[in-house]
Scaffold this motif. Sequence first.
Motif, mmCIF file in Angstrom:
data_model
loop_
_atom_site.group_PDB
_atom_site.id
_atom_site.type_symbol
_atom_site.label_atom_id
_atom_site.label_comp_id
_atom_site.label_asym_id
_atom_site.label_seq_id
_atom_site.Cartn_x
_atom_site.Cartn_y
_atom_site.Cartn_z
ATOM 1 N N ALA A 103 39.788 41.811 61.033
ATOM 2 C CA ALA A 103 39.824 42.568 59.780
ATOM 3 C C ALA A 103 38.579 43.439 59.635
ATOM 4 C CB ALA A 103 39.942 41.608 58.594
ATOM 5 N N TYR A 104 37.422 42.887 59.962
ATOM 6 C CA TYR A 104 36.178 43.651 59.859
ATOM 7 C C TYR A 104 36.068 44.683 60.975
ATOM 8 C CZ TYR A 104 31.219 44.768 59.764
ATOM 9 O OH TYR A 104 30.025 45.436 59.722
ATOM 10 N N GLY A 113 43.398 46.463 46.394
ATOM 11 C CA GLY A 113 43.862 45.383 45.527
ATOM 12 C C GLY A 113 44.704 44.406 46.316
ATOM 13 N N GLY A 114 45.402 43.554 45.598
ATOM 14 C CA GLY A 114 46.306 42.639 46.266
ATOM 15 C C GLY A 114 45.670 41.378 46.774
ATOM 16 N N LEU A 115 44.464 41.046 46.292
ATOM 17 C CA LEU A 115 43.800 39.842 46.784
ATOM 18 C C LEU A 115 44.593 38.593 46.422
ATOM 19 C CD1 LEU A 115 41.494 38.412 48.160
ATOM 20 C CD2 LEU A 115 40.159 38.600 46.034
ATOM 21 N N THR A 116 45.108 38.540 45.200
ATOM 22 C CA THR A 116 45.883 37.369 44.787
ATOM 23 C C THR A 116 47.152 37.235 45.618
ATOM 24 O OG1 THR A 116 45.043 37.515 42.518
ATOM 25 C CG2 THR A 116 47.055 36.244 42.865
ATOM 26 N N PHE A 159 44.633 38.870 54.223
ATOM 27 C CA PHE A 159 43.802 38.098 53.300
ATOM 28 C C PHE A 159 42.340 38.526 53.397
ATOM 29 C CE2 PHE A 159 40.917 34.402 53.011
ATOM 30 C CZ PHE A 159 41.052 34.093 51.671
ATOM 31 N N TRP A 160 41.805 38.602 54.636
ATOM 32 C CA TRP A 160 40.384 38.910 54.801
ATOM 33 C C TRP A 160 40.076 40.372 54.459
ATOM 34 C CZ3 TRP A 160 36.732 35.379 55.011
ATOM 35 C CH2 TRP A 160 37.065 34.095 55.433
ATOM 36 N N ARG A 161 40.987 41.284 54.766
ATOM 37 C CA ARG A 161 40.747 42.687 54.400
ATOM 38 C C ARG A 161 40.756 42.854 52.882
ATOM 39 N NH1 ARG A 161 40.834 46.782 58.100
ATOM 40 N NH2 ARG A 161 41.672 48.286 56.618
ATOM 41 N N ALA A 162 41.684 42.178 52.215
ATOM 42 C CA ALA A 162 41.710 42.233 50.751
ATOM 43 C C ALA A 162 40.453 41.614 50.166
ATOM 44 C CB ALA A 162 42.955 41.515 50.229
ATOM 45 N N LEU A 163 39.971 40.545 50.799
ATOM 46 C CA LEU A 163 38.739 39.893 50.329
ATOM 47 C C LEU A 163 37.538 40.805 50.529
ATOM 48 C CD1 LEU A 163 37.948 37.009 49.221
ATOM 49 C CD2 LEU A 163 37.173 36.535 51.551
ATOM 50 N N MET A 164 37.458 41.445 51.689
ATOM 51 C CA MET A 164 36.335 42.344 51.965
ATOM 52 C C MET A 164 36.321 43.542 51.030
ATOM 53 S SD MET A 164 36.407 42.221 56.144
ATOM 54 C CE MET A 164 36.198 40.647 57.001
ATOM 55 N N ALA A 165 37.509 43.967 50.593
ATOM 56 C CA ALA A 165 37.583 45.082 49.652
ATOM 57 C C ALA A 165 36.980 44.723 48.296
ATOM 58 C CB ALA A 165 39.031 45.520 49.474
ATOM 59 N N ARG A 166 36.957 43.429 47.988
ATOM 60 C CA ARG A 166 36.403 42.960 46.708
ATOM 61 C C ARG A 166 35.042 42.287 46.902
ATOM 62 N NH1 ARG A 166 40.555 41.761 43.009
ATOM 63 N NH2 ARG A 166 38.888 41.114 41.600
ATOM 64 N N TRP A 167 34.392 42.556 48.036
ATOM 65 C CA TRP A 167 33.213 41.790 48.434
ATOM 66 C C TRP A 167 32.113 41.794 47.379
ATOM 67 C CZ3 TRP A 167 33.448 38.271 51.917
ATOM 68 C CH2 TRP A 167 32.290 37.745 52.504
ATOM 69 N N LEU A 238 27.789 34.127 52.380
ATOM 70 C CA LEU A 238 27.463 35.495 52.766
ATOM 71 C C LEU A 238 27.703 36.466 51.621
ATOM 72 C CD1 LEU A 238 28.967 35.582 56.373
ATOM 73 C CD2 LEU A 238 26.543 35.525 55.745
ATOM 74 N N ALA A 239 28.791 36.255 50.871
ATOM 75 C CA ALA A 239 29.092 37.137 49.739
ATOM 76 C C ALA A 239 28.018 37.027 48.661
ATOM 77 C CB ALA A 239 30.462 36.802 49.167
ATOM 78 N N VAL A 240 27.600 35.793 48.377
ATOM 79 C CA VAL A 240 26.559 35.584 47.364
ATOM 80 C C VAL A 240 25.236 36.202 47.815
ATOM 81 C CG1 VAL A 240 25.178 33.843 46.181
ATOM 82 C CG2 VAL A 240 27.647 33.539 46.405
ATOM 83 N N ALA A 241 24.888 35.974 49.101
ATOM 84 C CA ALA A 241 23.640 36.549 49.626
ATOM 85 C C ALA A 241 23.673 38.067 49.579
ATOM 86 C CB ALA A 241 23.415 36.066 51.055
ATOM 87 N N SER A 242 24.841 38.663 49.901
ATOM 88 C CA SER A 242 24.970 40.118 49.853
ATOM 89 C C SER A 242 24.797 40.639 48.436
ATOM 90 C CB SER A 242 26.343 40.525 50.403
ATOM 91 O OG SER A 242 26.531 41.919 50.304
ATOM 92 N N ALA A 243 25.391 39.924 47.466
ATOM 93 C CA ALA A 243 25.259 40.346 46.073
ATOM 94 C C ALA A 243 23.809 40.243 45.599
ATOM 95 C CB ALA A 243 26.163 39.487 45.192
ATOM 96 N N LEU A 244 23.120 39.192 46.008
ATOM 97 C CA LEU A 244 21.715 39.029 45.613
ATOM 98 C C LEU A 244 20.847 40.124 46.223
ATOM 99 C CD1 LEU A 244 21.317 35.149 45.897
ATOM 100 C CD2 LEU A 244 21.458 36.518 43.808
#
Length: 253
Positions: A103-104, A113-116, A159-167, A238-244
């Motif tokens: 995906a990456y 969209g479409g993560l759910t 799933f992972w592409r939708a997740l990365m779009a909302r990273w 990783l998502a939390v670290a990226s946001a911080l």
Amino acid sequence: MTLMANGQSAAYCGPPARPDSLWPAWNGDPWLIAALLVLAVAGGVLAVRRGAKAGLRNPALLGAWLLAFALFVTPLCAMAVALFSVRAVSHLVLVAVLAPLLAYGLGGKRLTGGLTAASIVHAVIFWFWHAPSPYTAALSHDGVYWLMQLTLLTSGVWFWRALMARWRDVAAVAGTLAGFAAQMGLLGALIAFAPDPLYAPHAASTAVWGLSALEDQQLAGLIMWVPGVLPYLIALGLAVASALNEGERGRAK
């Protein structure tokens, strides 16, 4: 599809692997080898077109290709015919390591969209193929086997592409990953605590590996229950670290 000595159909990758004949149990399916070669060439062309701008995307694609080779060509494929616990590892690597790398690595336009929907579809597909009847069908017919593998992989990439779009939406990412880890743990627990063996294709192939069919199933359940959630927890970290990091850069500006 291959046939065993008794005339019954064997699973894709051939007969169940045995400890004394593991090394020769490579999968030489010419169609699979040809497909992997085509994908390698396509990945190489994409890497050249991207050049230095690709960053980590080209190594991610290479990693996904190497994992596909390991899962479907090396003796791991025949071991997954023998042991449900190895099949559990194979499927976890497919959906939680290979799928996010792919995906990456593919890059391009991300889903908006479409993560759910992606989460629900991916979870339903994963549970479906680990129900005894569909699983048995997949190990009895090559077409059903590849339907299982491809639906697991494509739904995982979605799933992972939708997740990365909302990273950058840490709340959405955290909720999704926590929910997916929880359902993976639940499936693993149900398999681990089942009182009887559920997966008939492995009933006669675990003893040579020092396990009963029930012990092999319990091990598979534990793998899904504990190590199986780790990739999702790592992704959450990783998502939390990226946001911080983004927050710190914003404050610095």
